[in-house]
Design an enzyme around this catalytic site. Structure first.
Site, mmCIF file in Angstrom:
data_model
loop_
_atom_site.group_PDB
_atom_site.id
_atom_site.type_symbol
_atom_site.label_atom_id
_atom_site.label_comp_id
_atom_site.label_asym_id
_atom_site.label_seq_id
_atom_site.Cartn_x
_atom_site.Cartn_y
_atom_site.Cartn_z
ATOM 1 N N ASP A 144 1.104 -24.842 -0.159
ATOM 2 C CA ASP A 144 -0.244 -24.821 -0.733
ATOM 3 C C ASP A 144 -0.283 -25.794 -1.916
ATOM 4 O O ASP A 144 0.761 -26.303 -2.345
ATOM 5 C CB ASP A 144 -0.518 -23.379 -1.191
ATOM 6 C CG ASP A 144 -1.942 -23.163 -1.691
ATOM 7 O OD1 ASP A 144 -2.832 -23.962 -1.349
ATOM 8 O OD2 ASP A 144 -2.156 -22.174 -2.432
ATOM 9 N N GLU A 174 -2.242 -31.125 -2.773
ATOM 10 C CA GLU A 174 -3.143 -32.314 -2.743
ATOM 11 C C GLU A 174 -2.620 -33.439 -3.640
ATOM 12 O O GLU A 174 -2.878 -34.582 -3.297
ATOM 13 C CB GLU A 174 -4.557 -31.897 -3.171
ATOM 14 C CG GLU A 174 -5.257 -31.026 -2.131
ATOM 15 C CD GLU A 174 -4.657 -29.625 -2.000
ATOM 16 O OE1 GLU A 174 -4.126 -29.138 -3.005
ATOM 17 O OE2 GLU A 174 -4.704 -29.060 -0.906
ATOM 18 N N ASP A 196 -9.886 -23.290 1.170
ATOM 19 C CA ASP A 196 -10.626 -22.155 0.598
ATOM 20 C C ASP A 196 -12.101 -22.145 0.984
ATOM 21 O O ASP A 196 -12.975 -22.570 0.233
ATOM 22 C CB ASP A 196 -10.484 -22.172 -0.924
ATOM 23 C CG ASP A 196 -9.049 -21.955 -1.362
ATOM 24 O OD1 ASP A 196 -8.248 -21.454 -0.536
ATOM 25 O OD2 ASP A 196 -8.718 -22.276 -2.518
#
Ligand code: MIG
Length: 799
Positions: A405, A408, A483
């Site tokens: 997770d 990015e 999300d």
């Protein structure tokens, strides 16, 4: 020549006239007067790479996206010179490069234009970054459509849109919001029933404009790096997508359990809570194969540690869960807590593995653990070290999958939500700033994680899931769409995002079922499950701050619907596994948007909701509350309503009635759909029959069923079973022919054949030309037949 508004293109520079052309085997170099060089490389007859430099020479050629083992080689290549242009011809296309300005036009062999430069390659000097903004523009005809580009949360056809590629943690993103988590700079154009693809392999922030700024122009540009793109000719979209997927790589098969249902929440803890959840699935008889531990399992969010209060003995817990059929998957983020007592931190610091700012200090940013440093996954040595960190989790504790997770990479409490652009990266020996490495950071993290999990899971197969990705990440990892929100609009978005990911080479993807943020109503959850079971990756996840999102958080009816649809997914596992195999073998997307399925039919070009699951199941989710059915487009061909067995001829829009516990689902006539019995987890049951739903069709249809040991690597040595069925309906006879390949002997010995839609009463049944006796009563009332799996032709003869 087209002229442009002064303002728009102020400062743009263009190639001048070509003064020299040189050929070097598969590459042709065109040199312009002003140091621009175009290097055109023929990789396949249908794939040509275009690379431009304005410096008079090319920098080192390096890409994280391209799979080194992609197939290349051409049948025909001829370079000729005409008065005004040079021509490069292959057995599929002709490329003309205009002498005066280097503009390129690509034609098929009938001289029909496929794609043509408008301004073509141009650039703008960027003093601040010491590089150029590199640009490309193509003319676009009315009616042209555009698809692809990964996870964009907008309508499937991108005509009229501008999109931005910059990996971003976009919590509770909205429809049309840009940019999102993933970067797949690949699109498919469809014009006059001909498809082509463009893969712009540039990792800087990129933009694509599909006739938004100017009605008949498509353009793409990057804030640095090279104009470097691959043109892929179809004319079938199928060929564009499979060629792109071959170029950027295919994954290995996941363990079959990874195609089961997964349950997740932020967070399940302590151990007793995890056990409660898993026990409840077994109690309620809702199949489930995987349970996730989100960040709270760690000690102060330190990766590779456990909170001993919540999880005193992880090894025991993981083993107990495994005994009940649950695979444990844990989250691992990139941020490493700055803590002198923490071994992972200490080691990375000693070995100098963290990313640094341009002027020397380590890149420091706040994430869950507080102040963190971040490994430079673009350094091969760092990736190797990272892979090694999974030893304890995987070999000792028995964790079966890892969830990456925040890659990015996400940073909290800073305006740009990520690293400052001056951060340095190794980039596998091509040192650069974060401007270039940003979009591939998450992919390289997932890559290192994959190698670690794979090493320690061996001889079993690894499972990795990532939030951020760049083109080619499918070689290492599955993904989820990030999300999202518990809203009907997000259900619509999820449906499109997963289809889009599938045609963008990254098919092993799903959404957070029910929505991550906010609380779904029972009805929304049920409708989401009904779609989610048809996504390659199927997991419920929620942020946990708004109540529960397990099936039993809703009423009986929703629990029953969840069970019914998860059961259906488990029955369809051999079908799902077969489509995964077609994906890894041939690059065929697991979900096919209608336009991919039938590009000749213009009606499909603007459809969003309907898709083909695998090759033979048409699915259309219900996307509105209180629905008693919906309108949908039925693609051409003949289709059986899954619920009623009614046969419908497609090529039209129609209303389909459904109940709350159904969604529109149709099976292609002639298809053979394999089914396993419902199991609570993969491998729970041994069974002696493979069920085959056989749908009658007048004429011929092919179906395949791929099976193997469901885990491990023996399939690579030929230990698989591939059943190729042909059904043929002819007058009052129906034939099922079977051809077998592979060295794997499946455990079952029989087929249970369910015959659906037979248009005649049966007089006799023959197997390999011999009339057989069968239980006529069962056959006549229930339409099924149990036969030995060893046969080559089954013949059903009508009266
Ligand atoms: O800042 O680990 O998208 O799936 O549950 C939030 C907690 C961090 C974001 C992920 C989500 C996950 C959550 N994470």
């Amino acid at each position: 020549m087209i002229t442009n508004t002064e303002l728009e293109f102020k400062g743009d520079l263009y190639p001048s006239k070509i003064v020299l052309m040189e050929q070097d085997v598969d590459s042709v170099f065109f040199h312009a007067d002003n140091s621009v060089i175009l290097k055109l490389t023929v990789l396949r007859d249908s794939m040509i790479r275009f690379r431009y430099t304005v410096k008079g020479y090319f920098s080192n050629d390096f890409s994280y996206a391209i799979d080194k083992s992609h197939s290349h080689g051409y049948n025909f290549l001829e370079v000729t010179e005409e008065n005004d242009y040079y021509q490069v011809k292959t057995s599929k296309v002709k490329c003309r490069i205009q002498k005066i300005d280097m503009r390129v036009s690509i034609f098929d062999l009938n001289d029909k234009v496929i794609l043509e430069d408008e301004l073509g390659f141009h650039w703008e000097e960027c003093y601040e970054h010491g590089g150029n903004i590199v640009k490309m523009s193509k003319t676009s005809k009315d009616g042209e459509c555009f698809y692809g580009l990964g996870d964009k949360a907008t309508q499937l056809n991108l005509k009229g849109k501008r999109v931005e590629n910059f990996a971003t943690d976009q919590y509770a993103f909205s429809k049309d919001q840009e940019p999102l988590y993933k970067v797949v700079p690949f699109y498919i154009g469809l014009q006059k029933k001909q498809s082509y693809g463009i893969f712009f392999d540039n990792t800087f922030r990129t933009y694509f404009d599909f006739c938004q700024e100017r009605r008949n122009v498509t353009s793409f540009w990057a804030e640095g790096g090279e104009m470097n793109y691959y043109f892929i000719y179809g004319p079938q979209m199928q060929d564009v997508v499979t060629t792109y997927t071959d170029l950027t790589g295919k994954p290995e098969l996941p363990p079959l359990w990874a195609l089961g249902y997964h349950q997740c929440k932020w967070s399940y803890f302590p151990e007793s809570n995890v056990k409660e959840i898993t026990a409840k699935f077994r109690d309620l008889k809702i199949p489930c194969d995987a349970i996730y531990l989100d960040i709270d399992y760690m000690e102060g969010f330190r990766c590779f540690t456990w909170n001993k209060e919540y999880f005193p003995d992880p090894k025991r817990m993981v083993a107990e869960l495994a005994a009940d059929g649950f695979k444990t998957i844990v989250i691992i983020d990139p941020g490493i807590k700055i803590d002198k007592e923490y071994s992972v931190y200490k080691e990375a610091l000693e070995k100098d593995y963290f990313c640094k700012r341009a002027d020397g200090p380590y890149m420091k940013g706040k994430v869950w653990p507080g102040e963190c440093n971040f490994p430079d996954y673009t350094n091969p040595e760092v990736r190797e070290w990272w892979a090694g960190l999974f030893k304890e989790l995987v070999s000792e504790i028995g964790v079966k999958g890892v969830w990456n997770d925040m890659n990015e990479p996400a940073v909290m409490e800073v305006p740009n939500k990520t690293f400052p652009m001056d951060v340095r990266h190794d980039y596998d020996g091509n040192p650069c700033s974060h401007r270039k490495a940003h979009n591939i950071y998450g992919m390289q993290m997932a890559r290192a994680t994959y190698h670690g999990v794979k090493r320690f899971a061996y001889p079993k197969r690894p499972f990795v899931i990532t939030r951020s990705a760049y083109a080619g990440a499918q070689r290492y990892t599955s993904s989820w769409t990030g999300d999202n929100v518990a809203s009907w609009e997000h259900l619509w978005i999820a449906n499109i995002q997963v289809q889009r990911m599938c045609i963008s080479g990254m098919g092993f993807t799903g959404s957070d079922i029910g929505g991550f943020a906010e609380q779904p109503s029972g009805e929304l959850y049920a409708r989401w499950i009904q779609l989610g079971v048809f996504h390659p990756f199927c997991r419920t996840h929620s942020s946990g701050d708004h109540g529960n999102q397990e099936p039993w958080a809703f009423d009986e009816e929703v629990i029953d619907i969840t069970r019914k649809f998860v059961n259906l997914r488990y029955q369809l596992l051999p079908y799902l596994y077969t489509m995964f195999w077609q994906y890894i073998e041939e690059g065929i997307p697991m979900l096919k948007p209608l336009v991919y399925f039938d590009q000749e039919d213009i009606q499909t070009h603007y459809r969003n909701d309907e898709f083909i699951f695998g090759n033979q199941i048409l699915v259309c989710p219900i996307l509105e509350p209180n629905s008693l059915g919906r309108r949908m487009y039925m693609p051409r061909g003949q289709w059986y309503n899954y619920w009623t067995s009614e046969l419908i001829t497609g090529g039209k829009e129609l209303w389909v009635d459904t109940k709350f516990d159904q969604i529109p689902m149709f099976i292609k006539a002639g298809a053979i759909i394999p089914k396993y019995p419902v199991q609570q987890y993969v491998g729970e049951l041994e069974f002696d029959e493979l069920e085959l739903d056989v749908y009658y069709k007048e004429s011929k249809e092919k179906s395949v069923v791929y099976e193997d040991a469901q885990d491990g690597y023996d399939y690579k040595k030929g230990r698989f079973s591939l059943l190729s069925f042909t059904t043929i309906g002819k007058g009052n006879e129906f034939y099922i022919q079977l051809y077998k390949e592979g060295k794997y002997d499946t455990n079952y010995t029989k087929f249970k054949i369910n015959l659906i839609g037979l248009p005649f009463k049966v007089k006799e049944i023959r197997i390999d030309n011999e009339k057989i006796t069968y239980d006529k009563r069962i056959f006549d009332s229930k339409n099924y037949l149990i036969i030995d799996k060893e046969f080559t032709e089954l013949n059903i003869v009508g009266i």
